[in-house]
Design an enzyme around this catalytic site. Structure first.
Site, PDB file in Angstrom:
ATOM      1  N   ASP A 270      44.048  34.974  53.197  1.00 41.67           N
ATOM      2  CA  ASP A 270      43.830  34.327  54.631  1.00 41.67           C
ATOM      3  C   ASP A 270      44.001  32.790  54.774  1.00 41.67           C
ATOM      4  O   ASP A 270      43.951  32.301  55.956  1.00 41.67           O
ATOM      5  CB  ASP A 270      42.216  33.910  53.777  1.00 41.67           C
TER       6      ASP A 270
ATOM      7  N   SER B 114      41.478  42.933  48.506  1.00 35.65           N
ATOM      8  CA  SER B 114      41.019  42.552  46.621  1.00 35.65           C
ATOM      9  C   SER B 114      42.007  42.487  46.111  1.00 35.65           C
ATOM     10  O   SER B 114      41.473  42.572  45.268  1.00 35.65           O
ATOM     11  CB  SER B 114      39.734  43.357  47.057  1.00 35.65           C
TER      12      SER B 114
END
Length: 181
Positions: free
Chosen positions: A35, A123
């Site tokens: 991110d 994840s």
């Protein structure tokens, strides 16, 4: 299945694909890992687009397992599809949420008319999902989406020609390679 699935060890922000998938946090306003790298290299255009999303449809942020697209800013890709992966839990099976990240990202990409999509290992970083299982879920979900006939009111994944898993290190390359072989 018309699209090929490939594996690349490298930098997801350098991928020349139609879509780069961002393992985002629910705020959509940047963070660490993938991110942070996407927001840094993509420039202020991505953050501005994410702020606009927060000001309109996503006032409380993006829900885990959902996906939404923005410009790719200064990245070589055309779009960034942001998805929020689940945190690993030893006491609760959150596999359906991880599957949804891949499925929804492909749905959004197909809706944009994308032909190529680059995924990180969603994840498996700070969210703690075990790498081997994360690779298994990712590959199985993508294969399932690519082989499914489109729903009557959706384009499906028919326009996709490549889904690329972009991994950062040898351990991830080994985990994804084992599942893809």
């Amino acid at each position: 299945m018309n699209a090929r699935i490939t594996l690349v060890r490298g930098d997801i922000t350098a991928q020349d694909t139609d879509v780069v998938v961002n393992a985002a946090n629910s705020s959509l306003l940047g963070g660490g890992g993938v991110d942070g790298a996407i927001h840094r290299k993509g420039g202020p255009e991505i953050l501005a687009a994410c702020r606009a999303l927060r000001a309109s449809h996503y006032g409380k942020g993006l829900a885990t397992g959902q996906a939404v697209a923005t410009t790719a800013g200064r990245l070589p890709a055309r779009w960034v599809v942001h998805t929020v992966g689940p945190r690993w839990s030893a006491t609760e099976d959150r596999t359906a949420l991880l599957e949804s990240c891949y499925r929804e990202s492909l749905r959004v990409a197909a809706g944009l008319g994308a032909h190529s999509v680059a995924f990180p290992a969603i994840s498996t970083g700070i969210y703690g999902w075990p790498l081997d299982d994360g690779a298994r879920v990712a590959v199985a979900t993508v294969r399932s989406v690519l082989s499914a006939p489109p729903a009557r009111d959706e384009a499906g994944a028919a326009g996709l020609t490549e889904v690329r898993f972009v991994v950062f290190d040898e351990a991830a390359q080994s985990a994804f390679g084992a599942v893809l072989d």
